[in-house]
Design an enzyme around this catalytic site. Structure first.
Site, short mmCIF file in Angstrom:
data_model
loop_
_atom_site.label_atom_id
_atom_site.label_comp_id
_atom_site.label_asym_id
_atom_site.label_seq_id
_atom_site.Cartn_x
_atom_site.Cartn_y
_atom_site.Cartn_z
N CYS A 73 0.90 -1.17 0.00
CA CYS A 73 0.00 0.00 0.00
C CYS A 73 0.92 1.19 0.00
CB CYS A 73 -0.92 0.04 1.22
SG CYS A 73 -1.82 1.61 1.29
N CYS B 44 -0.58 4.10 2.56
CA CYS B 44 -0.59 3.91 4.02
C CYS B 44 -0.33 2.44 4.33
CB CYS B 44 -1.89 4.42 4.64
SG CYS B 44 -3.39 4.01 3.72
N SER B 45 -1.35 1.70 4.72
CA SER B 45 -1.11 0.29 5.07
C SER B 45 -2.34 -0.56 4.79
CB SER B 45 -0.71 0.18 6.54
OG SER B 45 -1.71 0.76 7.36
N CYS B 46 -3.07 -0.28 3.70
CA CYS B 46 -4.26 -1.05 3.36
C CYS B 46 -3.88 -2.52 3.18
CB CYS B 46 -4.90 -0.49 2.09
SG CYS B 46 -5.51 1.19 2.33
FE FE Z 1 -3.40 2.07 2.86
#
Ligand code: FE
Length: 200
Positions: A105, A108-110
């Protein structure tokens, strides 16, 4: 603690900033800390890569399921009872001897929570997020995965709209293993695409 624009100091460690944010939201009555703790516990203990491993082992042993999984990941994953937040739209891609998929991602951190749980720290690391897009072969090599020049690498960017899951290759020499025996072989890293599944 606060900057000129009133927000939290971005240089503070994430845990501290998160705690400050949670405290602020609790004080304003916007969240209930008990609910937050329950949610975290659920994703730390009940939901994790074991769910994804069950999906992969089923796909390896049931060609019809594999086809459904690649056609509509979300629906096929829900067949095994896995669904929920951050799993509303999961797309599954299959690794082969000549095609390798890896997930990031960049924003961010999906991450597909229902099948993999919470993302590991390296997945959230700005270096991984920036570099795997530009030089995937080098990043994968540093993480211990050497891919030959004949292997085509595709990098998938997970977002709030689409979260990607990698169906790793079934290791050679596992033809005699049952679905249940295959499950423990499947690792989180293999389902993100930064590792292979090793033969037992
Ligand atoms: Fe994300």
């Amino acid at each position: 603690m606060t900057t000129a624009h009133g927000g939290p100091d971005a240089s503070l460690p994430v845990a501290l900033r998160t705690e400050a944010l949670e405290q602020l939201l609790t004080e304003r009555g916007l969240i209930d800390p008990a609910v937050v703790n329950g949610l975290i516990a659920t994703y730390e203990t009940n939901v994790g890569p074991l769910n994804g491993a069950k999906v992969v082992a089923r796909a390896w042993t049931d060609p019809e399921y594999r086809r459904r999984l690649l056609d509509d990941g979300t629906a096929a994953i829900a067949e095994l009872g896995f669904s929920g937040p951050q799993g509303e739209h999961i797309v599954v891609v299959e690794n082969t001897p000549t095609t390798h998929h890896v997930v990031v991602c960049t924003l961010c951190s999906c991450y597909p929570w229902p099948v993999l749980g919470l993302p590991p720290s390296w997945y959230k690391d700005p270096a991984y997020r920036a570099r795997v897009v530009k030089e995937p072969r080098a990043v994968l090599s540093e993480m211990g995965l050497e891919l030959g020049d004949d292997v085509r690498i595709t990098v998938h960017d997970s977002t709030s709209e689409v979260r990607w899951l990698v169906l790793p290759e079934r290791p050679a020499g596992t033809g005699h293993l049952t679905e249940e025996q295959l499950v423990p072989l499947v690792t989180r890293d293999a389902m993100v695409g930064v590792a292979r599944v090793a033969a037992p």
